[in-house]
Design a protein around this motif. Sequence first.
Motif, PDB file in Angstrom:
ATOM      1  N   MET A  45     -45.297 -17.187  -4.502  1.00 38.67           N
ATOM      2  CA  MET A  45     -45.953 -15.585  -3.784  1.00 38.67           C
ATOM      3  C   MET A  45     -47.459 -16.241  -3.332  1.00 38.67           C
ATOM      4  SD  MET A  45     -44.381 -12.582  -5.434  1.00 38.67           S
ATOM      5  CE  MET A  45     -45.833 -11.438  -5.402  1.00 38.67           C
ATOM      6  N   LYS A  46     -47.562 -16.878  -4.620  1.00 36.73           N
ATOM      7  CA  LYS A  46     -49.274 -17.588  -4.351  1.00 36.73           C
ATOM      8  C   LYS A  46     -49.440 -18.633  -3.422  1.00 36.73           C
ATOM      9  CE  LYS A  46     -49.791 -14.124  -6.969  1.00 36.73           C
ATOM     10  NZ  LYS A  46     -49.425 -12.429  -6.182  1.00 36.73           N
ATOM     11  N   GLU A  47     -48.132 -19.379  -3.156  1.00 34.68           N
ATOM     12  CA  GLU A  47     -48.260 -20.779  -2.414  1.00 34.68           C
ATOM     13  C   GLU A  47     -48.338 -20.593  -0.698  1.00 34.68           C
ATOM     14  OE1 GLU A  47     -44.404 -22.666  -3.704  1.00 34.68           O
ATOM     15  OE2 GLU A  47     -45.720 -23.546  -6.061  1.00 34.68           O
ATOM     16  N   GLN A  58     -48.559 -11.367  -1.260  1.00 34.52           N
ATOM     17  CA  GLN A  58     -47.349  -9.926  -2.123  1.00 34.52           C
ATOM     18  C   GLN A  58     -45.574  -9.923  -1.348  1.00 34.52           C
ATOM     19  OE1 GLN A  58     -49.960  -6.858  -1.788  1.00 34.52           O
ATOM     20  NE2 GLN A  58     -50.480  -7.301  -4.207  1.00 34.52           N
ATOM     21  N   ILE A  59     -45.155  -9.084  -2.279  1.00 34.44           N
ATOM     22  CA  ILE A  59     -43.803  -9.389  -1.231  1.00 34.44           C
ATOM     23  C   ILE A  59     -44.257  -7.506  -1.388  1.00 34.44           C
ATOM     24  CG2 ILE A  59     -42.648 -10.389  -2.695  1.00 34.44           C
ATOM     25  CD1 ILE A  59     -41.433  -7.249  -3.583  1.00 34.44           C
ATOM     26  N   PRO A  60     -43.467  -6.709  -0.310  1.00 31.76           N
ATOM     27  CA  PRO A  60     -42.985  -7.610   0.881  1.00 31.76           C
ATOM     28  C   PRO A  60     -43.162  -8.060   1.791  1.00 31.76           C
ATOM     29  CG  PRO A  60     -42.110  -5.081   0.940  1.00 31.76           C
ATOM     30  CD  PRO A  60     -42.944  -5.361  -0.230  1.00 31.76           C
ATOM     31  N   PHE A  70     -47.076  -8.413   7.456  1.00 33.22           N
ATOM     32  CA  PHE A  70     -47.181  -7.504   5.814  1.00 33.22           C
ATOM     33  C   PHE A  70     -46.896  -6.227   4.880  1.00 33.22           C
ATOM     34  CE2 PHE A  70     -51.269  -7.702   5.209  1.00 33.22           C
ATOM     35  CZ  PHE A  70     -51.615  -8.046   6.294  1.00 33.22           C
ATOM     36  N   GLU A  71     -47.189  -5.536   4.347  1.00 27.11           N
ATOM     37  CA  GLU A  71     -47.052  -3.992   4.080  1.00 27.11           C
ATOM     38  C   GLU A  71     -46.552  -3.008   4.245  1.00 27.11           C
ATOM     39  OE1 GLU A  71     -49.983  -2.600   2.517  1.00 27.11           O
ATOM     40  OE2 GLU A  71     -50.800  -3.941   2.224  1.00 27.11           O
ATOM     41  N   THR A  72     -46.209  -2.335   3.382  1.00 29.80           N
ATOM     42  CA  THR A  72     -45.004  -1.963   4.572  1.00 29.80           C
ATOM     43  C   THR A  72     -44.764  -0.391   4.674  1.00 29.80           C
ATOM     44  OG1 THR A  72     -45.463  -0.140   2.193  1.00 29.80           O
ATOM     45  CG2 THR A  72     -43.453  -2.112   1.533  1.00 29.80           C
ATOM     46  N   GLY A  73     -46.263   0.462   4.937  1.00 29.12           N
ATOM     47  CA  GLY A  73     -46.373   1.277   6.023  1.00 29.12           C
ATOM     48  C   GLY A  73     -45.842   0.622   7.090  1.00 29.12           C
TER      49      GLY A  73
HETATM   50  N1  LIG Z   1     -49.779  -2.295  -0.185  1.00 36.32           N
HETATM   51  C1  LIG Z   1     -48.830  -2.927   0.012  1.00 36.32           C
HETATM   52  C2  LIG Z   1     -48.716  -3.439  -1.399  1.00 36.32           C
HETATM   53  C3  LIG Z   1     -47.717  -4.475  -1.880  1.00 36.32           C
HETATM   54  C4  LIG Z   1     -47.593  -4.699  -3.658  1.00 36.32           C
HETATM   55  O1  LIG Z   1     -48.660  -4.327  -4.222  1.00 36.32           O
HETATM   56  N2  LIG Z   1     -46.486  -5.478  -3.993  1.00 36.32           N
HETATM   57  C5  LIG Z   1     -46.238  -5.586  -5.214  1.00 36.32           C
HETATM   58  C6  LIG Z   1     -44.732  -5.746  -5.519  1.00 36.32           C
HETATM   59  S1  LIG Z   1     -43.933  -3.971  -5.587  1.00 36.32           S
HETATM   60  C7  LIG Z   1     -46.009  -7.136  -5.281  1.00 36.32           C
HETATM   61  O2  LIG Z   1     -46.032  -8.561  -4.027  1.00 36.32           O
HETATM   62  N3  LIG Z   1     -46.647  -7.423  -6.838  1.00 36.32           N
HETATM   63  C8  LIG Z   1     -46.840  -8.968  -7.115  1.00 36.32           C
HETATM   64  C9  LIG Z   1     -48.682  -9.287  -7.162  1.00 36.32           C
HETATM   65  O3  LIG Z   1     -49.494  -8.760  -6.383  1.00 36.32           O
HETATM   66  O4  LIG Z   1     -48.861 -10.520  -7.038  1.00 36.32           O
HETATM   67  C10 LIG Z   1     -47.480  -2.866   0.111  1.00 36.32           C
HETATM   68  O5  LIG Z   1     -47.339  -1.391   0.334  1.00 36.32           O
HETATM   69  O6  LIG Z   1     -46.962  -3.215   1.507  1.00 36.32           O
END
Ligand SMILES: N[C@@H](CCC(=O)N[C@@H](CS)C(=O)NCC(=O)O)C(=O)O
Length: 215
Positions: A45-47, A58-60, A70-73
């Motif tokens: 995820m950090k690459e 981050q995911i998803p 990106f961003e769930t919204g």
């Molecule tokens: N605001 C972002 C938040 C994304 C988020 O925080 N993802 C988490 C998983 S639920 C994640 O990837 N965490 C690992 C990290 O931040 O390193 C969204 O709604 O997509």
Amino acid sequence: MTITITAFERSPDGGKGLARDTRVRWALEEAGQLYEVRLVSFRAMKEAAHLALHPFGQIPTCQDGDLALFETGAIVLHIATHHAGLLPDDANARARAIAWMFAALNTVEPPVLELVTSRILEGDKPWAAERLPLVEDRIRDRLKQLSARLGDAEWLDGAFSAGDLMMVSVLVRLKSSGLLAEYPNLAAYLARGEARPAYQRAFEAQLAVNTSKKS
Ligand SMILES: N[C@@H](CCC(=O)N[C@@H](CS)C(=O)NCC(=O)O)C(=O)O
């Protein structure tokens, strides 16, 4: 073209449905869309390859043809805009459903996430016990207001919408806190959301990833 999303190879919650791919899976299920999932490790995820999709690592993420989001919204709104089932046809009702999506992400989710931070990341700090009630009271403020607005209604504004999907997805994080029990109509609202067949399919799919045997 099949949508591809990313999810944790191993979710920290072990499959409780708290990782945010669950809300995207849910939206896709409500919209009747097939999708593929690419699992990513914390290192991947950090690459660079993943950072090109998600600047914050981050995911998803969601890839739909040429579009990478990106961003769930943004992802849920994209799905809801392009497929039936998540937004009303009436323009004003549609705008209100989108407002509830923003309310879930912008107004309700921040204090809820503070609770996660307080309990998990700051739980060992000497001031943690003193801070926790303050954090919980800020959540209660929001839940009281949300509860008053929902009243006896089934969903936030007429038929189930992406606004409810996002609000339920945020409230799921409070299940283990005991706070929702103070607002029975919100507890029932959450249960209604979780009982939806599309949610069940999304939940089971993320659980399967997290309970499958890995070498
Ligand atoms: N605001 C972002 C938040 C994304 C988020 O925080 N993802 C988490 C998983 S639920 C994640 O990837 N965490 C690992 C990290 O931040 O390193 C969204 O709604 O997509």
